[in-house]
Design a protein around this motif. Structure first.
Motif, PDB file in Angstrom:
ATOM      1  N   TRP A   1       0.808  -1.215   0.000  1.00 35.62           N
ATOM      2  CA  TRP A   1       0.000   0.000   0.000  1.00 35.62           C
ATOM      3  C   TRP A   1       0.841   1.265   0.000  1.00 35.62           C
ATOM      4  O   TRP A   1       1.925   1.296   0.565  1.00 35.62           O
ATOM      5  N   THR A   2       0.270   2.314  -0.602  1.00 37.71           N
ATOM      6  CA  THR A   2       0.852   3.657  -0.552  1.00 37.71           C
ATOM      7  C   THR A   2      -0.227   4.612  -0.073  1.00 37.71           C
ATOM      8  O   THR A   2      -1.331   4.632  -0.621  1.00 37.71           O
TER       9      THR A   2
ATOM     10  N   MET B   1      -5.366   6.135  -0.818  1.00 38.20           N
ATOM     11  CA  MET B   1      -4.716   4.842  -0.603  1.00 38.20           C
ATOM     12  C   MET B   1      -4.650   4.098  -1.932  1.00 38.20           C
ATOM     13  O   MET B   1      -5.674   3.834  -2.556  1.00 38.20           O
ATOM     14  N   PHE B   2      -3.432   3.778  -2.355  1.00 37.54           N
ATOM     15  CA  PHE B   2      -3.200   3.061  -3.603  1.00 37.54           C
ATOM     16  C   PHE B   2      -2.669   1.672  -3.300  1.00 37.54           C
ATOM     17  O   PHE B   2      -1.728   1.529  -2.527  1.00 37.54           O
TER      18      PHE B   2
ATOM     19  N   ALA C   1      -1.470   5.966  11.994  1.00 35.24           N
ATOM     20  CA  ALA C   1      -2.425   6.370  10.953  1.00 35.24           C
ATOM     21  C   ALA C   1      -2.292   5.464   9.730  1.00 35.24           C
ATOM     22  O   ALA C   1      -3.294   5.046   9.147  1.00 35.24           O
ATOM     23  N   PHE C   2      -1.063   5.152   9.343  1.00 33.93           N
ATOM     24  CA  PHE C   2      -0.843   4.311   8.168  1.00 33.93           C
ATOM     25  C   PHE C   2      -1.446   2.923   8.374  1.00 33.93           C
ATOM     26  O   PHE C   2      -2.134   2.398   7.491  1.00 33.93           O
ATOM     27  N   ILE C   3      -1.244   2.345   9.543  1.00 35.07           N
ATOM     28  CA  ILE C   3      -1.803   1.016   9.834  1.00 35.07           C
ATOM     29  C   ILE C   3      -3.329   1.058   9.750  1.00 35.07           C
ATOM     30  O   ILE C   3      -3.962   0.179   9.157  1.00 35.07           O
ATOM     31  N   THR C   4      -3.928   2.098  10.317  1.00 33.60           N
ATOM     32  CA  THR C   4      -5.387   2.248  10.260  1.00 33.60           C
ATOM     33  C   THR C   4      -5.858   2.415   8.823  1.00 33.60           C
ATOM     34  O   THR C   4      -6.854   1.806   8.411  1.00 33.60           O
ATOM     35  N   LEU C   5      -5.166   3.226   8.046  1.00 31.40           N
ATOM     36  CA  LEU C   5      -5.529   3.439   6.641  1.00 31.40           C
ATOM     37  C   LEU C   5      -5.415   2.151   5.835  1.00 31.40           C
ATOM     38  O   LEU C   5      -6.271   1.855   4.997  1.00 31.40           O
ATOM     39  N   VAL C   6      -4.371   1.376   6.078  1.00 36.66           N
ATOM     40  CA  VAL C   6      -4.191   0.103   5.366  1.00 36.66           C
ATOM     41  C   VAL C   6      -5.336  -0.852   5.705  1.00 36.66           C
ATOM     42  O   VAL C   6      -5.911  -1.484   4.808  1.00 36.66           O
TER      43      VAL C   6
ATOM     44  N   ALA D   1      -8.565   0.525   3.961  1.00 34.04           N
ATOM     45  CA  ALA D   1      -8.513   0.343   2.510  1.00 34.04           C
ATOM     46  C   ALA D   1      -8.595  -1.140   2.134  1.00 34.04           C
ATOM     47  O   ALA D   1      -9.289  -1.503   1.177  1.00 34.04           O
ATOM     48  N   SER D   2      -7.934  -2.000   2.886  1.00 36.99           N
ATOM     49  CA  SER D   2      -7.991  -3.436   2.616  1.00 36.99           C
ATOM     50  C   SER D   2      -9.414  -3.970   2.756  1.00 36.99           C
ATOM     51  O   SER D   2      -9.882  -4.754   1.927  1.00 36.99           O
ATOM     52  N   GLU D   3     -10.100  -3.536   3.807  1.00 35.46           N
ATOM     53  CA  GLU D   3     -11.481  -3.959   4.021  1.00 35.46           C
ATOM     54  C   GLU D   3     -12.388  -3.430   2.912  1.00 35.46           C
ATOM     55  O   GLU D   3     -13.260  -4.138   2.419  1.00 35.46           O
TER      56      GLU D   3
END
Length: 173
Positions: free
Chosen positions: A31-32, A48-49, A78-83, A86-88
């Motif tokens: 992820w980015t 999120m890409f 924040a990055f872990i939460t965003l990943v 976005a994954s979900e």
């Protein structure tokens, strides 16, 4: 950050492993996260890409920094939460697409329950679908090609079974 929540100052390790950790750009192997100007207002958003994708899988609002002008920098939490978010989101979108492209209805046939399946092939030039019927043991009873827009529901499935699996009227393919 390590598991014990102490800062990880091994910046050289993250750069060598292909990970990026900058105030407006974080990246791991999958992820980015990129903080971008929100076109709709004066605020900021985070996109999120997923690796290899040109379009963002998810875009959401991002918090302003203390100066109320620039965005808050990205961090590990924040990055872990965003990943995770976005994954979900991607997982649910894939499930929804699968459910749209692969439908099933079970109806009564002359010799028992029949499961009628509609499998849509979303080809850009020539989309179509396959309508098939299976008996309770999973053996295929019939299969025909129909339009991608064929509407499978209990009534259309029962009518097809009752008609002896003749190609449904108006079902080109």
């Amino acid at each position: 950050m390590n598991d014990d929540h102490t800062p990880d100052h091994s910046q050289d390790d993250t750069q060598e492993s292909g990970f990026v950790q900058e105030p407006r750009l974080w990246q791991n192997e999958t992820w980015t996260a990129k903080v971008i100007k929100n076109d709709d207002d004066d605020g900021w958003a985070v996109a999120m890409f997923k690796d290899g994708e040109s379009e963002a899988a998810l875009i959401g609002p991002w918090t302003m920094g203390r100066d109320k002008k620039n965005p808050k920098p990205l961090d590990g939490t924040a990055f872990i939460t965003l990943v995770k978010t976005a994954s979900e989101f991607v997982r649910r979108s894939e499930q929804q697409l699968h459910a749209t492209l692969h439908q099933a209805v079970t109806v009564n046939g002359q010799t028992g329950r029949v499961t009628v399946l509609l499998d849509i092939v979303p080809d850009d030039d020539n989309p179509y679908a396959t309508l098939s019927a299976q008996d309770e043991g999973g053996d295929t009873l019939a299969e025909v090609r129909v339009e991608a827009g064929f509407k499978l529901n209990r009534n259309t499935a029962q009518a097809w079974v009752d008609a002896g699996f003749e190609k449904p009227k108006g079902a080109r393919g």
